[in-house]
Motif scaffolding. Structure first.
Motif: not given
Length: 295
Positions: A242-271
């Protein structure tokens, strides 16, 4: 260009640089997040601090301290992130998730608490209803996650007792170990979500809609923090269902290894950007403190 808008633009640019570094797991500059928050503080001072004048600086200081504490390592100094060392025993540490959640949310919690203290009052009914509606999915998600893993742990107990496996073997743990650890783990993110929504209600009631939007975004931030806290608990069962927001919720790739972590940073800094901009010069439609009633 006036100095205050320029500082806000530079803060946003630094925030983008930080997010790009998180996304690629290769920081463009280690201090980008710290610079972004420092520029945000400078913007607040230049734009004009709302009453009470101590509130915004006092809210930003713990955020800056936490950003300094969590700066990425120097290139070549090792992997970025937390490394937990322990014994070979697979015991469920009841406080591991709570410790991880508190480490990730303490600064935001302090900032929200400071602003709640500064702008305390009574919210309007329609804003309270909206906050309650917004809080329901966050609390519900936490309940679903805890219940799902707790039931899985209970099923494991039943399956183990129907085999010849010793139930008191090393590494065996049942719901009595798992559920309290999960409940503790979700407490800081839930506290952040509820406090942020309460702040959004107060700010919306004062006409600070931009700042209220920023506070509401902090409630969204609680969701990935919640999953990260659960992941920090050494669980004897899978926690992926049932994990919808874990670090692997958005599949990491070689070019973008931390997509969910980056999205979390976007939300935090935008706030943070919206909160500060809405409390200072970017949202002057209403006074920060209501005028006293005539009479």
């Amino acid at each position: 260009m006036r100095r205050a808008p320029l500082l806000l633009i530079l803060a946003a640019v630094s925030a983008v640089a930080h997010v790009v570094g998180v996304l690629t797991a290769a920081p463009l500059w280690r201090g980008a997040e710290v610079l972004s928050l420092a520029l945000l503080l400078a913007y607040a001072v230049a734009a004009g601090l709302p009453a009470p004048r101590w509130a915004v600086p006092a809210a930003l200081v713990p955020l800056i301290v936490d950003a300094v504490r969590t700066m990425p390592a120097e290139p070549g100094a090792g992997d970025v992130g937390w490394t937990v060392y322990g014994s070979d025993d697979s015991a469920v540490d009841r406080t591991a998730g709570f410790d991880a959640a508190l480490a990730g949310s303490w600064a935001a919690l302090v900032a929200v608490a400071v602003l709640l203290l500064a702008y305390r009052g009574r919210g309007r009914r329609r804003h309270l209803i909206a906050a309650a509606v917004a809080a329901a999915p966050v609390v519900g998600y936490a309940a679903v996650r805890v219940t799902d893993i707790g039931v899985a742990a209970g099923t494991r107990v039943v399956e183990t007792r129907t085999t010849l496996t010793r139930v008191d073997s090393p590494g065996y743990h049942d719901q009595a170990d798992v559920v309290p650890a999960l409940v503790l783990a979700v407490l800081p993110p839930l506290a952040l979500a509820l406090a942020a929504l309460a702040l959004a209600v107060l700010l919306a009631g004062r006409g600070r809609r931009l700042a209220a939007t920023g506070a509401a975004l902090l409630a969204v931030l609680a969701l990935p923090l919640l999953d990260a806290a659960i992941e920090a608990v050494r669980l004897p069962v899978s926690a992926d269902g049932t994990a919808l927001f874990a670090w692997y919720a958005i599949t990491p790739t070689i070019a973008m290894p931390q997509p969910m972590t980056a999205l979390t940073a976007v939300v935090e800094l935008a706030a943070y950007l919206l909160l500060v901009a809405g409390l200072t010069g970017a949202d002057r439609a209403a006074p920060a403190v209501p005028a006293p009633a005539a009479g």
